[in-house]
Design an enzyme around this catalytic site. Structure first.
Site, short mmCIF file in Angstrom:
data_model
loop_
_atom_site.label_atom_id
_atom_site.label_comp_id
_atom_site.label_asym_id
_atom_site.label_seq_id
_atom_site.Cartn_x
_atom_site.Cartn_y
_atom_site.Cartn_z
N ASN A 87 -102.79 -66.01 20.24
CA ASN A 87 -101.40 -66.38 19.99
C ASN A 87 -101.24 -67.90 20.06
O ASN A 87 -101.89 -68.57 20.87
CB ASN A 87 -100.43 -65.64 20.92
CG ASN A 87 -100.73 -65.77 22.39
OD1 ASN A 87 -101.88 -65.91 22.79
ND2 ASN A 87 -99.71 -65.72 23.21
N GLU A 106 -98.14 -70.59 20.29
CA GLU A 106 -96.71 -70.75 20.50
C GLU A 106 -96.25 -72.12 20.00
O GLU A 106 -97.06 -72.96 19.60
CB GLU A 106 -96.39 -70.55 21.99
CG GLU A 106 -96.77 -69.14 22.43
CD GLU A 106 -96.34 -68.78 23.84
OE1 GLU A 106 -96.01 -69.69 24.63
OE2 GLU A 106 -96.33 -67.57 24.14
N CYS A 119 -98.45 -64.40 16.67
CA CYS A 119 -99.24 -63.52 17.54
C CYS A 119 -100.73 -63.57 17.21
O CYS A 119 -101.13 -63.89 16.08
CB CYS A 119 -98.78 -62.08 17.38
SG CYS A 119 -97.12 -61.77 17.95
N GLU A 131 -102.80 -61.06 16.79
CA GLU A 131 -103.22 -60.09 15.76
C GLU A 131 -103.04 -60.67 14.37
O GLU A 131 -103.92 -60.58 13.51
CB GLU A 131 -102.40 -58.80 15.86
CG GLU A 131 -102.49 -58.07 17.17
CD GLU A 131 -101.37 -58.47 18.13
OE1 GLU A 131 -101.17 -59.68 18.35
OE2 GLU A 131 -100.71 -57.57 18.67
N CYS A 136 -96.76 -56.10 18.81
CA CYS A 136 -95.35 -56.22 18.43
C CYS A 136 -95.11 -55.59 17.06
O CYS A 136 -96.06 -55.31 16.30
CB CYS A 136 -94.91 -57.69 18.44
SG CYS A 136 -95.28 -58.58 16.93
N CYS A 196 -96.56 -57.44 13.93
CA CYS A 196 -98.01 -57.27 13.76
C CYS A 196 -98.35 -55.87 13.27
O CYS A 196 -99.27 -55.69 12.46
CB CYS A 196 -98.73 -57.58 15.06
SG CYS A 196 -98.66 -59.33 15.47
#
Ligand code: THU
Length: 127
Positions: free
Chosen positions: A41, A43, A52, A54, A85, A88
């Site tokens: 991930n 940010e 993310c 994935e 999430c 994803c």
């Protein structure tokens, strides 16, 4: 579980850029040909721009020219295997990644299909 595949996701997690949530996530995606691409991930101070692990793994594979996938493994330091999430799940659906291994850092894991994660989904054939 495939130990090497899990280890790749765990190693990717070490690279996570998560200064805001402090929640590091790693992912590995395996192509139909057996190649593994990883992601973590990433940010941003503008929080909504976060991407993310994935999706970063899948997008790295796509950018390398891959189109056919076998499985994805996602790992975080959670009590139970981490839940991907919704965004994803939709991206996994786009690329037909049917086997998804959810794991925690201790190795507790479970395998699910995208149909289980995202039932009655919208996909390429829906258009
Ligand atoms: N995160 C992922 O990388 N994958 C998921 O499926 C769930 C959430 C990241 C995004 C953000 O950096 C942090 O975890 C907290 O939401």
């Amino acid at each position: 579980m495939d130990k090497e595949f899990f280890a790749a996701a765990l190693q990717a997690r070490e690279k996570a850029y998560a200064p805001y949530s402090d929640f590091a996530v790693g992912a590995a995606v395996k192509t139909a040909g057996g190649k593994v691409y990883t992601g973590c991930n990433v940010e941003n101070a503008s929080y909504g721009l976060t991407c993310c692990a994935e999706r970063n793994a899948i997008f790295a594979a796509i950018a390398a020219g891959e189109r056919r996938f076998a499985s994805l493994c996602v790992v975080a330091d959670t009590k139970e295997p981490v839940a991907p999430c919704g965004a994803c799940r939709q991206v996994m659906r786009e690329f037909g990644i049917d086997r998804v291994i959810l794991a925690n850092c201790a190795g507790k894991h479970l395998a699910m299909t995208v149909e289980e994660l995202l039932p009655y989904s919208f996909g390429p054939e829906s258009l």
